[in-house]
Design a protein around this motif. Structure first.
Motif, PDB file in Angstrom:
ATOM      1  N   GLN A  87      -6.833  -1.807   8.979  1.00 58.74           N
ATOM      2  CA  GLN A  87      -5.840  -1.745   7.910  1.00 58.74           C
ATOM      3  C   GLN A  87      -4.673  -0.817   8.255  1.00 58.74           C
ATOM      4  OE1 GLN A  87      -5.834  -3.788   5.409  1.00 58.74           O
ATOM      5  NE2 GLN A  87      -7.861  -4.647   5.860  1.00 58.74           N
ATOM      6  N   HIS A  91      -0.916  -1.910   7.732  1.00 57.95           N
ATOM      7  CA  HIS A  91       0.074  -1.142   6.978  1.00 57.95           C
ATOM      8  C   HIS A  91       1.383  -1.060   7.763  1.00 57.95           C
ATOM      9  CE1 HIS A  91       1.805   1.921   4.379  1.00 57.95           C
ATOM     10  NE2 HIS A  91       2.019   2.682   5.443  1.00 57.95           N
ATOM     11  N   THR A  95       5.248  -2.509   6.711  1.00 55.61           N
ATOM     12  CA  THR A  95       6.254  -1.501   6.380  1.00 55.61           C
ATOM     13  C   THR A  95       7.360  -1.323   7.422  1.00 55.61           C
ATOM     14  OG1 THR A  95       4.775   0.212   7.270  1.00 55.61           O
ATOM     15  CG2 THR A  95       4.715  -0.170   4.891  1.00 55.61           C
ATOM     16  N   PRO A 265       2.680   0.592  -3.296  1.00 57.25           N
ATOM     17  CA  PRO A 265       1.930   0.722  -2.040  1.00 57.25           C
ATOM     18  C   PRO A 265       1.869  -0.610  -1.312  1.00 57.25           C
ATOM     19  CG  PRO A 265       0.425   0.642  -3.906  1.00 57.25           C
ATOM     20  CD  PRO A 265       1.809   0.726  -4.481  1.00 57.25           C
ATOM     21  N   SER A 266       1.604  -0.550  -0.027  1.00 60.31           N
ATOM     22  CA  SER A 266       1.450  -1.776   0.752  1.00 60.31           C
ATOM     23  C   SER A 266       0.136  -2.452   0.373  1.00 60.31           C
ATOM     24  CB  SER A 266       1.453  -1.467   2.250  1.00 60.31           C
ATOM     25  OG  SER A 266       0.274  -0.760   2.614  1.00 60.31           O
ATOM     26  N   GLN A 269      -2.783  -0.688   1.948  1.00 56.32           N
ATOM     27  CA  GLN A 269      -3.285   0.503   1.246  1.00 56.32           C
ATOM     28  C   GLN A 269      -4.192   0.106   0.093  1.00 56.32           C
ATOM     29  OE1 GLN A 269       0.728   2.066   0.615  1.00 56.32           O
ATOM     30  NE2 GLN A 269       0.223   3.887   1.829  1.00 56.32           N
ATOM     31  N   LEU A 272      -7.493  -1.160   1.533  1.00 57.90           N
ATOM     32  CA  LEU A 272      -8.307  -0.066   2.061  1.00 57.90           C
ATOM     33  C   LEU A 272      -9.156   0.565   0.958  1.00 57.90           C
ATOM     34  CD1 LEU A 272      -8.792   1.377   4.748  1.00 57.90           C
ATOM     35  CD2 LEU A 272      -7.047   3.036   4.086  1.00 57.90           C
ATOM     36  N   GLU A 273      -8.580   0.735  -0.227  1.00 57.40           N
ATOM     37  CA  GLU A 273      -9.342   1.275  -1.353  1.00 57.40           C
ATOM     38  C   GLU A 273     -10.452   0.321  -1.767  1.00 57.40           C
ATOM     39  OE1 GLU A 273      -6.872   2.389  -4.606  1.00 57.40           O
ATOM     40  OE2 GLU A 273      -5.613   3.739  -3.431  1.00 57.40           O
TER      41      GLU A 273
END
Length: 424
Positions: A87, A91, A95, A265-266, A269, A272-273
């Motif tokens: 990830q 990201h 970005t 957020p991307s 991100q 990932l959570e």
């Protein structure tokens, strides 16, 4: 049947396991090997998979391994679902293009190009191991994005491969829901490239077996719902007379998407959570069913698509599915060896595209332009070199300008040097 999953430690894998468990009569798996390089993640995901099979009464064995050779030896089919760089690299894909006012996305535009550069060499290396150790007639099913470029790389090296995406099967379910029919009664006239596709027909089969195209009816009566599904204006659908995939937003609404991407957020991100929460769930030895949270990971209906494809390839069902395959004249304006994403018959012989009616000039032009970029991108992924990257970057219709392409090339190489041996 021995089925192997390369990247089996993915938090997404239980989605596949759920499909394999529910649809075991279509795909009788005796051994499911999960191959990964991360022992901690692999142990958690494999434990979850073993419990899911047991809870469903599935007789197959789930076998985790860090050994690629053992994982693919004598396999009947191998699924590849890799994310090189994880990830964190995603990201970056989402970005770094923002610095020059381009959209950031992991499969489309400059970010998708970065992913192709990281991914193609690794997949080709894995495929050589499969060629050497799997059964001689084993199929490689590529889930790894960008699917079109990766599948073309595999086919060009002579591998028995087919690419798979969930966009079409998602549309099939959506259209069936709007019509109030079983999804199995729907066949799509799907055409384009991976993540650059249009639904030009929705064929509904009645009880007599006859089919009719109900796409005009869907557009006429469900235009608002369709527009909301793909997040594009209703008038655009009416103008085209077809339903573009969500990924066409990056072309048809580029500036709007760019503004949206700058306000939060991307996706990496957010994922990932979700992944960390899923790993916590998989660590709970009382869990033996797919968690609801997995729906936020993405990849809806992939398991059904995978089961259908592998079952048809190994049992010669001869049904129609949407796959990524060699062009071979289906779109006469593209080289025969380019990979397209279209409706095709699937059987033990392989995949064969259905006849495709001529495309409108605007759609044909966009496909041609992106296909040109894809060929240059694959050349850069295989041979390396800044100039090859620059030419491919400049060829992408979301870039084009030389100055912008140079800046994006330098940003891409800076972000990905650790994953590109030739760029270190």
């Amino acid at each position: 049947m021995k089925l192997s999953i390369i990247g089996g430690g993915s938090t997404y894998t239980p989605e596949l396991i759920d499909g394999f468990a529910r649809l075991s009569s279509s795909l009788p798996i005796e051994e499911l090997w999960l191959v990964d390089t991360d022992p901690a993640r692999l142990a958690l995901v494999a434990g979850m998979a073993q419990r899911m099979f047991a809870a469903a009464g599935h007789p197959g064995r789930v076998i985790p391994t860090l050994d690629l050779v053992a994982g693919v030896s004598d396999a009947d089919a191998v699924l590849i679902q890799l994310r090189i760089g994880g990830q964190a690299a995603r990201h970056g894909d989402e970005t770094f293009p923002h610095a020059v006012c381009c959209i950031g996305q992991e499969t489309t535009g400059p970010g998708g190009f970065a992913k192709a550069l990281r991914t193609v060499p690794v997949v080709l290396s894995v495929a050589e191991t499969i060629r050497t150790h799997a059964k001689p007639d084993a199929w490689i099913i590529d889930f790894t994005n960008p699917v079109g470029i990766v599948t073309r790389a595999l086919l060009n090296e002579g591998h028995r491969a087919v690419g798979l995406c969930n966009v079409a099967i998602g549309f099939q379910r959506k259209f069936a829901n709007l019509l109030g029919v079983d999804h199995r009664a729907i066949r799509l006239d799907h055409v384009g490239l991976n993540h650059l596709s249009w639904e030009r027909g929705v064929w509904l089969r009645d009880v007599s077996g006859a089919s009719r195209d109900v796409l005009p009816e869907l557009i006429g009566t469900h235009l608002t719902e369709l527009a909301e599904e793909i997040e594009l204006p209703p008038h655009l659908i009416s103008l085209l007379g077809n339903v573009p995939s969500y990924y066409l937003r990056y072309f048809y609404a580029h500036d709007e998407v760019l503004r949206e991407q700058g306000s939060g957020p991307s996706r990496a991100q957010a994922v990932l959570e979700v992944e960390q929460a899923l790993l916590d769930i998989y660590a709970d030895t009382s869990m033996n069913t797919k968690p609801d949270l997995l729906s936020k990971r993405g990849g809806a209906f992939y398991s059904e698509a995978a089961v259908d494809l592998i079952a048809s390839l190994t049992s010669d069902r001869g049904d129609v599915q949407v796959v990524n395959l060699r062009n071979n004249g289906s779109l006469p304006f593209l080289p025969d060896d380019h990979v397209i994403e279209v409706s095709a018959t699937v059987g033990a012989h392989g995949v064969q595209a259905l006849p495709i009616a001529p495309l409108d000039d605007d759609i044909r032009g966009l496909i041609s332009q992106v296909a040109g970029y894809e060929r240059l991108a694959l050349d850069a992924a295989i041979h390396g070199g800044r100039d090859r990257v620059l030419r491919a970057m400049m060829a992408h219709p979301l870039v084009l300008q030389f100055d912008r392409a140079e800046k994006l090339t330098d940003l891409l190489l800076a972000e990905n040097s650790q994953h590109l041996a030739w760029a270190r």
